[in-house]
Design a protein around this motif. Structure first.
Motif, short mmCIF file in Angstrom:
data_model
loop_
_atom_site.label_atom_id
_atom_site.label_comp_id
_atom_site.label_asym_id
_atom_site.label_seq_id
_atom_site.Cartn_x
_atom_site.Cartn_y
_atom_site.Cartn_z
N GLY A 79 0.84 -1.20 0.00
CA GLY A 79 0.00 0.00 0.00
C GLY A 79 0.87 1.25 0.00
N THR A 80 1.90 1.23 0.84
CA THR A 80 2.83 2.36 0.88
C THR A 80 3.61 2.46 -0.43
OG1 THR A 80 3.10 1.94 3.24
CG2 THR A 80 4.70 3.41 2.22
N LEU A 81 4.10 1.33 -0.91
CA LEU A 81 4.86 1.33 -2.16
C LEU A 81 4.00 1.76 -3.34
CD1 LEU A 81 6.96 -1.96 -1.82
CD2 LEU A 81 7.72 0.39 -1.48
N LEU A 82 2.74 1.34 -3.36
CA LEU A 82 1.84 1.70 -4.45
C LEU A 82 1.62 3.20 -4.49
CD1 LEU A 82 -0.13 1.01 -6.71
CD2 LEU A 82 -1.85 0.50 -4.99
N ALA A 83 1.34 3.79 -3.32
CA ALA A 83 1.13 5.24 -3.25
C ALA A 83 2.40 5.98 -3.65
CB ALA A 83 0.69 5.64 -1.84
N VAL A 132 -0.87 4.28 3.11
CA VAL A 132 -0.99 4.86 1.77
C VAL A 132 -0.69 6.36 1.82
CG1 VAL A 132 -2.66 5.47 -0.04
CG2 VAL A 132 -2.55 3.14 0.81
N LEU A 133 -1.21 7.04 2.85
CA LEU A 133 -0.91 8.46 3.02
C LEU A 133 0.59 8.67 3.21
CD1 LEU A 133 -2.05 11.32 3.30
CD2 LEU A 133 -2.32 10.91 5.75
N GLN A 134 1.21 7.79 3.98
CA GLN A 134 2.67 7.83 4.12
C GLN A 134 3.35 7.74 2.76
OE1 GLN A 134 3.56 4.70 7.16
NE2 GLN A 134 5.29 6.01 7.63
N GLY A 135 2.85 6.84 1.93
CA GLY A 135 3.45 6.62 0.62
C GLY A 135 3.36 7.83 -0.28
N LEU A 136 2.28 8.61 -0.17
CA LEU A 136 2.14 9.82 -0.98
C LEU A 136 3.26 10.81 -0.65
CD1 LEU A 136 -1.73 10.39 -0.83
CD2 LEU A 136 -0.40 9.45 -2.72
N GLY A 137 3.56 10.95 0.62
CA GLY A 137 4.67 11.82 1.01
C GLY A 137 6.01 11.24 0.63
#
Length: 583
Positions: A79-83, A132-137
């Motif tokens: 999820g993090t990697l995808l974002a 996911v929010l983490q991944g956006l940053g």
């Protein structure tokens, strides 16, 4: 000195103090100015790495505590990697259009906010959303740090400073799991998500105070929102299919075909939109550059090794070797030490010699070798050997990761510097996301099969206990299982993780082949600001009243267009062959 001469002296001293921190009009910066500008950037990178890795060793415990299964474990990571993957090209495009300093502060703020919210998760679904929010940053931090570095440092000098980034990455990657293990054992896993908050505040303030970027000329802004939506939708649908196939439905089922077809339609539409857009998210013309194309191919497979290693080694240490989160962090030090030493050492060597090709080929060979060695893992492999295997893979990755970005920045047109940099990061994250998803599904399948076969060999009483403890499909707490069942779980995960690394070997071979065929271009000696000024002065139709471009400018112009001519560093006369080059 006469009294009349003194006032001008004082005035000139005052004038000299004013621009002390900023770059000169032509974009040049002293070593001290570069280090000052990088200080906030490095701390920001350290915070982002720390906030991500501090959770890695406790993730098996977190998923177990939230009653998650192997699919949930995989999605918390992917999820993090995808974002990160889908947002990276957007951040790169924004960097070519907006204030880069403000953008990196915004990215850091988004990342840390997502991390803090994740600490309040009550189930795996909310944890995935906040990750996911983490991944956006994280997408912004990954792309912008490399872009800003290119703004202030020339390709030739970037190696030694890239070593600083490698060192920060290694310290954060080593220190994070260790700190996370200690915090988890002492205070509980939720504090892992809060620990980076005060450091992040300091990093944002330090960026404001120390990062003084040269001003870029303003121009009309056009964001390709449709292209961004299509790319994000196509990649996301592909990731969802990879994660769910084999668990929720079959690989060859109707649902699989529909999801693959939907992803293909979205990505084909994205390509068509990118061709027509005046400001595409990923300019497809960049793929005409052989260096860029081969670096993208190499980055995809490097992403699998980089992200897959961090995810599956934590599971191996805790679920196959019975280690605590703290012990798991300590046991992964050899890999991070290999990455730290190789990235720092070889970054300095590249800056001093200007030769990068042999370093990258050697790194690719070590990556293949490390993947093969880790493919032999079992639940009872000697831990000294495991450490050596990890160090080999870490050294290989350290010699590859930063240098793939370096060679692309050195060869691409300066107007596409932001999107080219973010594109390499995008494809590395894409490879990591797909790789972790696919290999996570493979691991789940192998572990389930091994446990099923192992249960049938147990005594009837142990079979009932094993069915009760493992029947839910959730990741178990090995320390709480009876001895016979604990050995069964450890054996299954030992076999599964070893198989995962073995399946990643072909991708490591692809990396080696791609690196071998990357053109061996010389590294330029100008930063992005200087190159933009040179490009502007050489624009068609402009009356050229400026001095003739330097040899380095001509060299970079050749590299940018894909025709790498050799240039004498003293004379601006170009030659097409080393034999014609006068020294």
């Amino acid at each position: 000195m006469s009294p009349e001469a003194r006032p001008p002296k004082k005035k000139s001293e005052k004038q000299a103090k004013a621009p002390k921190r900023a770059a000169s009009p032509d974009g040049t910066m002293t070593h001290k100015q570069v280090l000052e500008a990088l200080s906030g950037l490095l701390l920001g990178m350290f915070v982002s790495i720390l906030a991500g890795t501090v959770v890695s060793t406790s993730l098996p415990l977190i998923i177990s505590d939230l009653d998650g299964n192997q699919s949930a474990y995989t999605w918390v990571v992917t999820g993090t990697l995808l974002a990160t993957t889908v947002s990276t090209p957007l951040w790169g495009k924004f960097a070519d259009l907006f204030n880069r300093k403000l953008l990196i502060q915004l990215a850091l703020g988004i990342f840390v906010l997502g991390s803090a919210l994740a600490g309040f998760s009550q189930d795996t679904n909310t944890l995935i959303v906040f990750r996911v929010l983490q991944g956006l940053g994280a997408g912004g931090l990954a792309a912008l740090s490399q872009i800003i570095m290119a703004d202030i440092i020339s390709p030739r000098d970037r190696g030694k400073y890239a070593g600083l980034f490698g060192a920060v990455m290694a310290v954060g990657t080593v220190g994070g799991p260790l700190l996370g293990g200690v915090v988890t054992d002492a205070f509980g896993w939720r504090w892992n998500f809060f620990i980076a908050l005060p450091v992040a505040v300091v990093a944002i303030i330090l960026l404001q105070v120390t990062l003084h970027l040269p001003k870029h000329a303003k121009r009309k802004v056009h964001i390709d929102y449709l292209g961004a939506v299509l790319i994000a939708g196509g990649v996301s649908l592909l990731m969802i299919w990879v994660t769910l196939a084999g668990n929720q439905f079959g690989w060859a089922s109707l649902a699989s075909w529909l999801m693959v077809a939907g992803s293909a339609v979205l990505l084909i539409a994205a390509v068509l939109v990118e061709f027509k857009s005046p400001e595409p998210i990923i300019p497809l013309s960049m793929f005409k550059n052989r260096t860029f194309t081969l670096a993208v191919v190499a980055s995809i497979s490097v992403g699998v090794s980089m992200f897959g290693t961090s995810v599956f080694l934590a599971q191996y240490m805790q679920l196959a070797r019975g280690a605590t989160p703290t012990e798991s962090g300590l046991l992964t030090i050899p890999m991070m030490a290999g990455l730290l030493i190789s990235s720092t050492l070889f970054g300095t060597i590249i800056s001093r010699t200007g030769k990068w090709k042999a370093v990258m080929i050697s790194g690719a060979v070590l990556t293949v070798l490390g993947s093969v060695l880790l493919g032999t893992l079992a639940y009872d492999t000697n831990l000294v050997l495991v450490g050596i295997y990890m160090a080999v893979l870490g050294a290989g990755l350290g010699m590859l990761m930063q240098n793939l970005v370096l060679v692309v920045q050195n060869s691409i047109e300066v107007k596409n510097l932001g999107v080219a940099t973010s594109a390499v990061t995008f494809f590395r994250s894409l490879g990591g996301t797909v790789g972790v998803s696919v290999l996570g599904s493979v691991l789940g399948t192998i572990v389930a099969s091994e446990i099923k076969d192992g249960i049938s060999a147990l005594a009837p009483a142990d079979q009932a206990a094993a069915a009760a403890a493992l029947g839910s499909g959730s990741i178990p707490k090995v320390s709480e299982l009876p001895d016979a069942i604990a050995v069964l779980v450890e054996t299954a995960y030992g076999v599964g993780v070893g198989s995962v690394f073995l399946y990643s070997v072909p991708l490591a071979v692809v990396t080696l082949l791609a690196v071998i065929f990357i053109p061996n271009a010389s590294l330029g000696r100008q930063n992005a600001v200087q190159l933009k000024k040179a490009a502007a002065s050489a624009a068609p139709g402009r009356q050229d009243t400026s001095p003739a471009p330097s040899a380095a400018e001509l060299a970079l112009a050749d590299v940018a267009t894909g025709s790498v001519a050799l240039v004498d560093p003293v004379s601006p006369v170009r030659t097409a062959n080393p034999e014609h080059q006068s020294r």
